[in-house]
Design an enzyme around this catalytic site. Structure first.
Site, mmCIF file in Angstrom:
data_model
loop_
_atom_site.group_PDB
_atom_site.id
_atom_site.type_symbol
_atom_site.label_atom_id
_atom_site.label_comp_id
_atom_site.label_asym_id
_atom_site.label_seq_id
_atom_site.Cartn_x
_atom_site.Cartn_y
_atom_site.Cartn_z
ATOM 1 N N LYS A 10 0.836 -1.212 0.000
ATOM 2 C CA LYS A 10 0.000 0.000 0.000
ATOM 3 C C LYS A 10 0.872 1.265 0.000
ATOM 4 O O LYS A 10 2.092 1.180 -0.054
ATOM 5 C CB LYS A 10 -0.953 -0.026 1.193
ATOM 6 C CG LYS A 10 -1.844 -1.287 1.243
ATOM 7 C CD LYS A 10 -2.929 -1.288 0.178
ATOM 8 C CE LYS A 10 -3.619 -2.636 -0.007
ATOM 9 N NZ LYS A 10 -4.520 -3.029 1.048
HETATM 10 C C1 LIG Z 1 -5.617 -4.133 1.410
HETATM 11 C C2 LIG Z 1 -7.054 -3.842 1.466
HETATM 12 C C3 LIG Z 1 -7.845 -4.109 2.577
HETATM 13 C C4 LIG Z 1 -7.339 -4.908 3.755
HETATM 14 O O1 LIG Z 1 -6.191 -4.389 4.308
HETATM 15 P P1 LIG Z 1 -5.193 -5.380 5.121
HETATM 16 O O2 LIG Z 1 -4.264 -4.397 5.768
HETATM 17 O O3 LIG Z 1 -4.520 -6.231 4.105
HETATM 18 O O4 LIG Z 1 -6.001 -6.150 6.077
HETATM 19 C C5 LIG Z 1 -9.154 -3.702 2.588
HETATM 20 N N1 LIG Z 1 -9.691 -3.076 1.534
HETATM 21 C C6 LIG Z 1 -8.977 -2.816 0.423
HETATM 22 C C7 LIG Z 1 -9.622 -2.099 -0.705
HETATM 23 C C8 LIG Z 1 -7.643 -3.209 0.340
HETATM 24 O O5 LIG Z 1 -6.944 -2.981 -0.774
#
Ligand SMILES: *Cc1c(COP(=O)(O)O)cnc(C)c1O
Length: 376
Positions: free
Chosen positions: A179
Site C-alpha cells: 500500500k
Molecule cells: C488491502 C485492502 C484491505 C485490507 O487491508 P489489510 O491491511 O490487508 O487487512 C481492505 N480493503 C482494500 C480495498 C484493500 O486494498
C-alpha cells in the site's frame, strides 16, 4: 520477478523501529500516540491505529453500530474485506455497482440500493482515486446511514482540495507492504465524529473502560477495569507505529513518484487502442496505489500470462466480491453489478511502487505494447 507492489524502506525506518526495541514499550505506548497524531495531520481528523486494514473495517463497522438485521451497501470492486467485515457483524451486505470510468461506487446505484435498514454505505477509493464523496454522503445521510470510505489505496490523496480522511464519516486505511505506506501489517480508522472515534478506540481494546467516572462499579478497587460492550484486541504495536511515523515523513515523496510512474504508463499507452488507461475525475488528486490498465480486446488473461512468463508480477484487482463462494453460497448471483464485472474482466494491475525505475516502467510498457502488436 518484478513485483506489482513493494515497500520502500529507508535507513531512517530501520533506525526508528530499532530504537523502540530498546524502550519499555513494545506495544501500546508513545509511538502509537505519535503515529495517530501524525496520521491526523495527513487525514484532517483523529485517527485510531489498528493491526490491519481488515481490522480497521471491522472496528469501523463496530463503531457505526452495524449488527444483525441491518443492511450495509458495499462497492463490489474491492478486496473482500470491505464486505466480509460487515458480514461478520451479522449485517446483510447489499452490493451496488460502480461507475464504469473510475470503478468507484456509483452514487445512483447506491441510492437505488439503500433501504430503511441501511446503517452504512461503503465506497472504496479504487486504485487510489477518491470516491464521489459529496453525492455519496447525501445518499447515506438521506437514509440515516453513515458513509464509510475504504481508503486502503489512497492515504495522502485529495478530492476537491480535501484530504482523504475528511470526506466520509468513517475512513479506513491499510498499511500492508504494497500500500502507499507501510507498518508491515497495520491500519487505521479516521473520523471527524468524536463518538465514532471513541467507539473505534473501545472496540480496538476489548471495550475496556478504565475511566472511574464511566464505570458501573468504580469502587471495586484501583485495579478495576470493566467491559460495557464486546470488543477485540486490534492494538497496533509501538514497534510498527514507529515505522508508520517514519514512513509518513516520505508519504509526499512516495505519492509524487507514484504519480510520475502513472503518467509514464499513460504516455506509453496513449496510441494503443486495445487498452484503456485509468480515468481521473475533475477534482481528484489521487495517491495512486495501483495502475489498473484495462485490456479491451478480450486478451487480459493471455497478457497476464505473457507478462508473468517474463517475470513481470502483474495482478488482477479485483474479482467482484460477491463472486467469492462465501457470498455465492448465500445466494448472490453473477450479473448483479455489470460495471464491476466488466471492469474485472478487463483489469490488469501493472507494477507500481516508489522504487520502480523508469527503465522498469519502460520495459513493462514495452512488453504490453509488443503483446498487443505495437512497436515497443
Ligand atoms: C488491502 C485492502 C484491505 C485490507 O487491508 P489489510 O491491511 O490487508 O487487512 C481492505 N480493503 C482494500 C480495498 C484493500 O486494498
Amino acid at each position: 520477478m518484478l513485483p506489482y507492489g513493494r515497500q520502500s524502506i529507508s535507513s531512517d525506518d530501520v533506525e526508528a523501529v530499532t530504537a523502540v526495541l530498546g524502550t519499555d514499550w513494545l506495544t501500546t505506548g508513545p509511538a502509537v500516540t505519535r503515529f495517530e497524531d501524525d496520521l491526523a495531520v495527513v487525514c484532517g481528523n483523529p485517527a485510531v491505529a489498528v493491526t490491519s486494514g481488515t481490522a480497521a473495517l471491522h472496528v469501523a463497522y463496530a463503531a457505526a453500530g452495524v449488527g444483525p438485521g441491518q443492511d450495509v451497501v458495499v462497492a463490489p470492486l474491492t478486496f473482500v474485506a470491505t464486505a466480509s467485515a460487515a458480514a461478520l457483524h451479522g449485517a446483510n451486505v447489499i452490493f451496488a455497482d460502480v461507475s464504469e470510468d473510475t470503478g468507484n461506487l456509483d452514487p445512483d446505484a447506491a441510492k437505488a440500493a439503500v433501504t430503511p435498514n441501511t446503517t452504512v454505505v461503503s465506497g472504496v477509493d479504487y486504485a487510489g482515486h477518491p470516491i464521489d464523496a459529496g453525492p455519496l454522503r447525501e445518499v447515506a445521510h438521506d437514509t440515516g446511514a453513515l458513509l464509510l470510505e475504504d481508503a486502503a489505496h489512497s492515504v495522502g490523496g485529495t478530492w476537491h482540495g480535501r484530504p482523504v480522511g475528511d470526506l466520509a464519516d468513517l475512513t479506513t486505511l491499510s498499511f500492508f507492504p504494497t500500500k502507499n505506506l507501510t507498518t508491515a501489517e497495520g491500519g487505521a480508522v479516521v473520523s471527524p465524529r468524536a463518538d465514532l472515534v471513541a467507539g473505534a478506540r473501545s472496540f480496538r481494546n476489548h471495550g475496556l473502560v478504565r475511566d472511574k467516572d464511566s464505570q458501573r462499579f468504580p469502587d471495586e478497587g484501583p485495579w478495576h477495569q470493566e467491559v460495557h460492550a464486546f470488543g477485540l484486541n486490534y492494538r497496533l504495536p509501538d514497534l510498527l507505529a514507529a515505522l508508520g511515523s517514519s514512513q509518513l515523513a516520505r508519504l509526499a515523496a512516495f505519492r509524487a513518484r507514484r504519480s510520475e510512474i502513472h503518467a509514464r504508463y499513460d504516455a506509453a499507452f496513449a496510441d494503443v487502442a486495445e487498452v484503456r488507461t485509468p480515468s481521473r475525475r475533475h477534482g481528484a488528486d489521487p495517491a495512486w496505489h495501483l495502475y489498473p490498465l484495462r485490456v479491451l480486446d478480450g486478451r487480459r488473461r493471455a497478457l497476464f500470462e505473457f507478462l508473468r512468463e517474463r517475470e513481470v508480477g502483474v495482478q488482477v484487482n479485483y474479482i467482484p466480491a460477491y463472486w467469492h463462494p462465501v457470498f455465492a453460497d448465500l445466494g448472490y448471483r453473477r450479473g448483479l453489478c455489470p460495471n464491476a464485472e466488466t471492469y474485472y474482466s478487463q483489469q490488469l494491475s501493472l507494477p507500481l511502487f516508489p522504487d520502480l525505475t523508469d527503465s522498469d516502467v519502460d520495459r513493462v510498457a514495452g512488453l504490453v505494447r509488443e503483446f498487443l502488436g505495437h512497436s515497443a
